[in-house]
Design an enzyme around this catalytic site. Structure first.
Site, PDB file in Angstrom:
ATOM      1  N   ASP A 135     -34.448  38.176  18.465  1.00 38.09           N
ATOM      2  CA  ASP A 135     -35.770  38.780  18.688  1.00 38.09           C
ATOM      3  C   ASP A 135     -36.026  39.898  17.681  1.00 38.09           C
ATOM      4  O   ASP A 135     -35.085  40.490  17.136  1.00 38.09           O
ATOM      5  CB  ASP A 135     -35.852  39.382  20.098  1.00 38.09           C
TER       6      ASP A 135
HETATM    7  N1  URA Z   1     -31.294  36.719  23.888  1.00 36.11           N
HETATM    8  C1  URA Z   1     -32.405  37.487  23.848  1.00 36.11           C
HETATM    9  O1  URA Z   1     -33.003  37.753  24.868  1.00 36.11           O
HETATM   10  N2  URA Z   1     -32.817  37.938  22.662  1.00 36.11           N
HETATM   11  C2  URA Z   1     -32.178  37.693  21.506  1.00 36.11           C
HETATM   12  O2  URA Z   1     -32.608  38.150  20.449  1.00 36.11           O
HETATM   13  C3  URA Z   1     -31.019  36.893  21.567  1.00 36.11           C
HETATM   14  C4  URA Z   1     -30.615  36.424  22.759  1.00 36.11           C
END
Ligand code: URA
Length: 239
Positions: free
Chosen positions: A104
């Protein structure tokens, strides 16, 4: 997987300029996976077998990098909001790299970048179950029941997560938050955040610290290093 126009791939292989490559295609001199292709703009991927006058073209050599993704960077090649992308960090590298999976925008940590489509597909396939270790700062404090739920698998959006490993790294009772290490094998969208949400906790900060046998030792945020042949080999042979 990156799809590219046939004439571009031929030009990048150093066979001819793009214009000349177009003429070769139209003249029926180019085959893709054994079939003559005369349509300009035909898209091919990294696995396509391309020949010109019966000679296979040399595709780009394959490279995989370990990147320490900072927070505030998107894991795509381009962003419609004009935000910095992971690809921006690789301007000096002459290959078209793309990320293996996603982190993310607000997640930091280990991200593989590669131009090896076959390796990327293998690693992203759920059947290979690559272990990934995340460290999350969460609101509130997990109860033993919640830890058990996470360990066994929680339901979110009609999906049940596979069993996970949970390790409490730090508990701040005064601030009412906790640092938790979560080891999972899956990679669904927002997987970690949704798993914690399913047991009633919000993720305040998230980092990925390990991917299979790889960690971020020797790198600081925003830096990368190329994986050795041995490391790539180990990734190829994960089962
Ligand atoms: N899980 C999440 O919620 N975000 C990420 O970036 C990776 C795994």
């Amino acid at each position: 997987m990156a799809l590219e126009r046939l004439q571009k791939v031929i030009a990048e292989a150093g066979i001819a300029s793009r214009r000349k490559a177009e003429r070769m295609i139209v003249a029926g001199r180019v085959r893709v996976d054994g079939k003559v292709v005369t349509k300009l703009g035909t898209k091919v991927d990294t696995f396509s077998n391309i020949t010109v006058d019966g000679e296979p073209i040399e595709r780009e050599s394959l490279h995989t990098y370990l990147f320490y993704k900072p927070r505030g960077v998107v894991s795509t090649a381009s962003d419609d909001k004009g935000r910095k992308t992971v690809v921006d960090y690789f301007e000096e590298i002459p290959y078209r790299l793309y990320p293996v999976g996603r982190l993310d925008y607000d997640t930091s940590g280990i991200l593989l970048m590669t131009n090896d489509g076959k390796l990327a597909n293998k690693l992203m396939h759920p059947k290979h179950e690559v272990p990934k270790v995340y460290v999350a700062k969460i609101s509130g404090i997990l109860t033993p029941e919640e830890i058990k739920s996470l360990t066994h698998g929680v339901k979110f959006d009609g999906h049940k997560s596979a069993p996970a490993k949970v390790k409490i790294l730090h508990t701040d009772k005064r601030k009412n938050n906790q640092i938790v290490q979560l080891t999972i094998h899956e990679g669904h969208y927002h997987q970690v955040k949704r798993m914690f949400k399913a047991v009633g906790h919000k993720v305040l900060k998230l980092a990925r610290e390990r991917y299979a046998f790889l960690d971020l030792k020797s790198l600081t945020s925003g830096q990368y290093r190329e994986l050795s042949h041995n490391e790539v080999d180990r990734l190829k042979h994960l089962d």
